[in-house]
Design a protein around this motif. Structure first.
Motif, PDB file in Angstrom:
ATOM      1  N   ASP A  72       1.135  -1.123   0.012  1.00 16.79           N
ATOM      2  CA  ASP A  72      -0.011  -0.059   0.152  1.00 16.79           C
ATOM      3  C   ASP A  72       0.925   1.029  -0.054  1.00 16.79           C
ATOM      4  O   ASP A  72       1.760   1.169   1.066  1.00 16.79           O
ATOM      5  CB  ASP A  72      -1.338  -0.324   1.051  1.00 16.79           C
ATOM      6  CG  ASP A  72      -2.015  -1.216   1.042  1.00 16.79           C
ATOM      7  OD1 ASP A  72      -2.262  -1.481   0.123  1.00 16.79           O
ATOM      8  OD2 ASP A  72      -1.876  -2.155   2.386  1.00 16.79           O
ATOM      9  N   GLU A  73       0.533   2.228  -1.204  1.00 18.65           N
ATOM     10  CA  GLU A  73       1.720   3.685  -1.380  1.00 18.65           C
ATOM     11  C   GLU A  73       2.360   3.234  -1.188  1.00 18.65           C
ATOM     12  O   GLU A  73       3.789   3.965  -1.741  1.00 18.65           O
ATOM     13  CB  GLU A  73       1.521   4.244  -0.337  1.00 18.65           C
ATOM     14  CG  GLU A  73      -0.029   5.013   0.131  1.00 18.65           C
ATOM     15  CD  GLU A  73      -1.385   4.186  -0.621  1.00 18.65           C
ATOM     16  OE1 GLU A  73      -1.917   4.598  -1.089  1.00 18.65           O
ATOM     17  OE2 GLU A  73      -1.555   3.176   0.985  1.00 18.65           O
ATOM     18  N   THR A  74       3.153   1.728  -1.626  1.00 24.69           N
ATOM     19  CA  THR A  74       4.868   1.879  -2.374  1.00 24.69           C
ATOM     20  C   THR A  74       4.169   1.154  -4.089  1.00 24.69           C
ATOM     21  O   THR A  74       4.776   2.140  -4.620  1.00 24.69           O
ATOM     22  CB  THR A  74       5.375   0.570  -1.381  1.00 24.69           C
ATOM     23  OG1 THR A  74       5.429   1.104  -0.601  1.00 24.69           O
ATOM     24  CG2 THR A  74       6.645   0.104  -2.487  1.00 24.69           C
ATOM     25  N   MET A  75       3.608  -0.520  -3.929  1.00 27.00           N
ATOM     26  CA  MET A  75       3.063  -0.467  -5.219  1.00 27.00           C
ATOM     27  C   MET A  75       1.987  -0.196  -5.863  1.00 27.00           C
ATOM     28  O   MET A  75       1.639   0.121  -6.949  1.00 27.00           O
ATOM     29  CB  MET A  75       3.580  -2.190  -5.217  1.00 27.00           C
ATOM     30  CG  MET A  75       4.451  -2.927  -4.368  1.00 27.00           C
ATOM     31  SD  MET A  75       6.096  -2.178  -4.867  1.00 27.00           S
ATOM     32  CE  MET A  75       6.472  -3.072  -7.390  1.00 27.00           C
ATOM     33  N   LEU A  76       0.664  -0.317  -4.667  1.00 26.45           N
ATOM     34  CA  LEU A  76      -0.794  -0.235  -5.011  1.00 26.45           C
ATOM     35  C   LEU A  76      -1.014   1.317  -4.511  1.00 26.45           C
ATOM     36  O   LEU A  76      -0.246   1.859  -3.095  1.00 26.45           O
ATOM     37  CB  LEU A  76      -1.755  -0.248  -4.614  1.00 26.45           C
ATOM     38  CG  LEU A  76      -0.790  -2.535  -5.612  1.00 26.45           C
ATOM     39  CD1 LEU A  76      -2.387  -3.521  -4.604  1.00 26.45           C
ATOM     40  CD2 LEU A  76      -1.503  -2.064  -6.603  1.00 26.45           C
ATOM     41  N   ASP A  77      -1.626   2.114  -5.326  1.00 31.76           N
ATOM     42  CA  ASP A  77      -2.373   3.470  -4.913  1.00 31.76           C
ATOM     43  C   ASP A  77      -3.697   3.212  -4.248  1.00 31.76           C
ATOM     44  O   ASP A  77      -4.699   2.753  -5.023  1.00 31.76           O
ATOM     45  CB  ASP A  77      -1.861   3.912  -6.723  1.00 31.76           C
ATOM     46  CG  ASP A  77      -2.668   5.883  -5.902  1.00 31.76           C
ATOM     47  OD1 ASP A  77      -2.932   5.634  -5.147  1.00 31.76           O
ATOM     48  OD2 ASP A  77      -3.195   6.160  -7.333  1.00 31.76           O
ATOM     49  N   ASN A  78      -3.424   3.584  -3.821  1.00 34.41           N
ATOM     50  CA  ASN A  78      -5.237   3.671  -2.623  1.00 34.41           C
ATOM     51  C   ASN A  78      -5.545   5.184  -2.467  1.00 34.41           C
ATOM     52  O   ASN A  78      -6.932   5.201  -1.532  1.00 34.41           O
ATOM     53  CB  ASN A  78      -4.879   2.961  -1.033  1.00 34.41           C
ATOM     54  CG  ASN A  78      -4.406   1.602  -1.005  1.00 34.41           C
ATOM     55  OD1 ASN A  78      -5.315   1.273  -1.684  1.00 34.41           O
ATOM     56  ND2 ASN A  78      -3.675   1.470  -0.855  1.00 34.41           N
ATOM     57  N   SER A  79      -5.462   6.541  -3.019  1.00 37.25           N
ATOM     58  CA  SER A  79      -5.646   7.672  -2.739  1.00 37.25           C
ATOM     59  C   SER A  79      -6.862   7.971  -2.925  1.00 37.25           C
ATOM     60  O   SER A  79      -6.897   8.224  -2.764  1.00 37.25           O
ATOM     61  CB  SER A  79      -4.538   8.459  -3.734  1.00 37.25           C
ATOM     62  OG  SER A  79      -4.685   8.408  -5.005  1.00 37.25           O
ATOM     63  N   PRO A  80      -7.490   6.528  -3.713  1.00 39.09           N
ATOM     64  CA  PRO A  80      -9.226   7.036  -4.253  1.00 39.09           C
ATOM     65  C   PRO A  80     -10.330   7.058  -2.864  1.00 39.09           C
ATOM     66  O   PRO A  80     -11.336   7.342  -2.529  1.00 39.09           O
ATOM     67  CB  PRO A  80      -9.558   5.943  -4.691  1.00 39.09           C
ATOM     68  CG  PRO A  80      -7.980   5.969  -6.042  1.00 39.09           C
ATOM     69  CD  PRO A  80      -6.747   5.684  -5.134  1.00 39.09           C
ATOM     70  N   TYR A  81      -9.400   6.167  -1.496  1.00 40.52           N
ATOM     71  CA  TYR A  81      -9.816   5.666  -0.435  1.00 40.52           C
ATOM     72  C   TYR A  81      -9.952   6.838   0.206  1.00 40.52           C
ATOM     73  O   TYR A  81     -10.744   7.281   1.148  1.00 40.52           O
ATOM     74  CB  TYR A  81      -9.613   4.349   0.282  1.00 40.52           C
ATOM     75  CG  TYR A  81      -9.811   4.527   1.534  1.00 40.52           C
ATOM     76  CD1 TYR A  81     -10.862   3.342   1.866  1.00 40.52           C
ATOM     77  CD2 TYR A  81      -9.149   4.353   2.569  1.00 40.52           C
ATOM     78  CE1 TYR A  81     -11.303   3.535   3.165  1.00 40.52           C
ATOM     79  CE2 TYR A  81      -9.451   4.599   4.486  1.00 40.52           C
ATOM     80  CZ  TYR A  81     -10.970   3.559   4.281  1.00 40.52           C
ATOM     81  OH  TYR A  81     -11.304   3.730   5.517  1.00 40.52           O
ATOM     82  N   GLN A  82      -9.125   7.122   0.770  1.00 40.41           N
ATOM     83  CA  GLN A  82      -7.739   8.701   1.003  1.00 40.41           C
ATOM     84  C   GLN A  82      -8.897   9.904   0.712  1.00 40.41           C
ATOM     85  O   GLN A  82      -9.827  10.670   1.401  1.00 40.41           O
ATOM     86  CB  GLN A  82      -6.580   8.748   1.131  1.00 40.41           C
ATOM     87  CG  GLN A  82      -5.891   8.197   1.673  1.00 40.41           C
ATOM     88  CD  GLN A  82      -5.899   7.801   2.932  1.00 40.41           C
ATOM     89  OE1 GLN A  82      -6.102   8.297   4.299  1.00 40.41           O
ATOM     90  NE2 GLN A  82      -5.574   6.504   4.012  1.00 40.41           N
ATOM     91  N   ALA A  83      -9.139   9.821  -0.837  1.00 39.81           N
ATOM     92  CA  ALA A  83     -10.196  11.010  -1.023  1.00 39.81           C
ATOM     93  C   ALA A  83     -11.630  10.644  -1.050  1.00 39.81           C
ATOM     94  O   ALA A  83     -12.170  11.741  -0.398  1.00 39.81           O
ATOM     95  CB  ALA A  83     -10.251  11.153  -1.918  1.00 39.81           C
TER      96      ALA A  83
END
Length: 262
Positions: A72-83
């Protein structure tokens, strides 16, 4: 009439930067490009190993090559969840996080896929270490595979709760899992967005974190590659004595108190 006050969201700028700033993507591409160059160098040097002295418990020169990456936040982008949290005025909770993970739609971070594929092309096994809860293991592996990441087998995913014979895991620390990889592999590189992705942090305070990493500063950019994550991480609770039970206002004030003005 005065305009109604807008409640501040301390994560708004962090998420906006993560999703929209070209500089964010360039930092990631820069890190993964440099990591790829070091990977090829490390392959030729049998004395090269990226496990800390605490995690490396055996001889490694003749072992198979591997790299260890966080997810998480290294290989995969979870920013939509944070958004979504910012949009909804909400905070992280296990239920909404699990819902997001089960969507299996997280995209690769810039440069991450190319790096993992480069490693696999050169016979280097990529191990994915994650602190996602065990009920999310299947969804996480499916997300990685759908995004194109090489997984040599199901055993290269080491999630929270992985049993490591002869090693007692403390909380969510990854030390036992790193040692498990090191038993049969020479670890060329480690990549992550948290200090705990590289070594166990026994005292999670700002000073404790600096002390833990001090012996390995020369490895940063050589054997360890650190990615930026301003949206969350163990650096946050370090500012309020790791007491998530404290009211939000108190945690925010402790964070303000940690700022420097000179």
């Amino acid at each position: 009439a005065a305009a109604p006050a807008v409640a501040a969201d301390d994560n708004l700028n962090a998420v906006a930067w993560t999703q929209t700033a070209v500089e964010h993507d360039l930092v990631y591409r820069q890190a993964f490009h440099a990591a790829g160059e070091k990977l090829l160098k490390a392959l030729k040097d049998r004395s090269w190993d990226a496990l800390s002295r605490e995690d490396r418990t055996n001889a490694f020169a003749r072992l198979k090559p591997a790299v260890i990456v966080d997810i998480d936040e290294t290989m995969l982008d979870n920013s939509p969840y944070q958004a979504r949290l910012v949009r909804d005025g909400a905070s992280y909770d296990e239920f909404t996080w699990a819902q997001w993970c089960r969507e299996k739609t997280a995209k690769p971070m810039p440069g991450a896929l190319e790096f993992a594929q480069l490693a696999a092309k050169h016979g280097v096994t990529v191990f994915y270490l994650s602190n996602r809860s065990q009920d999310l293991n299947e969804a996480t592996v499916e997300n990685l595979r759908a995004a194109g990441f090489p997984l040599a087998s199901d055993e290269v995913f080491l999630g929270l709760g992985t049993v490591v014979p002869g090693c007692e895991q403390v909380g969510s620390e990854k030390g036992c899992r790193r040692q498990l990889v090191g038993r049969e592999h020479r670890v060329l590189l480690q990549l992550g967005d948290q200090l705990g992705d590289f070594l166990d942090v026994l005292v999670n305070t700002p000073d404790g974190r600096r002390t833990a990493v001090a012996p390995y500063l020369d490895w940063v950019g050589e054997r360890w590659f650190v990615l930026p994550n301003p949206t969350y991480g163990s650096w946050q609770p370090a500012l309020f004595n790791n007491e998530w039970s404290r009211p939000a206002a108190e945690r925010r004030q402790a964070t303000l108190d940690a700022l420097r003005y000179h």
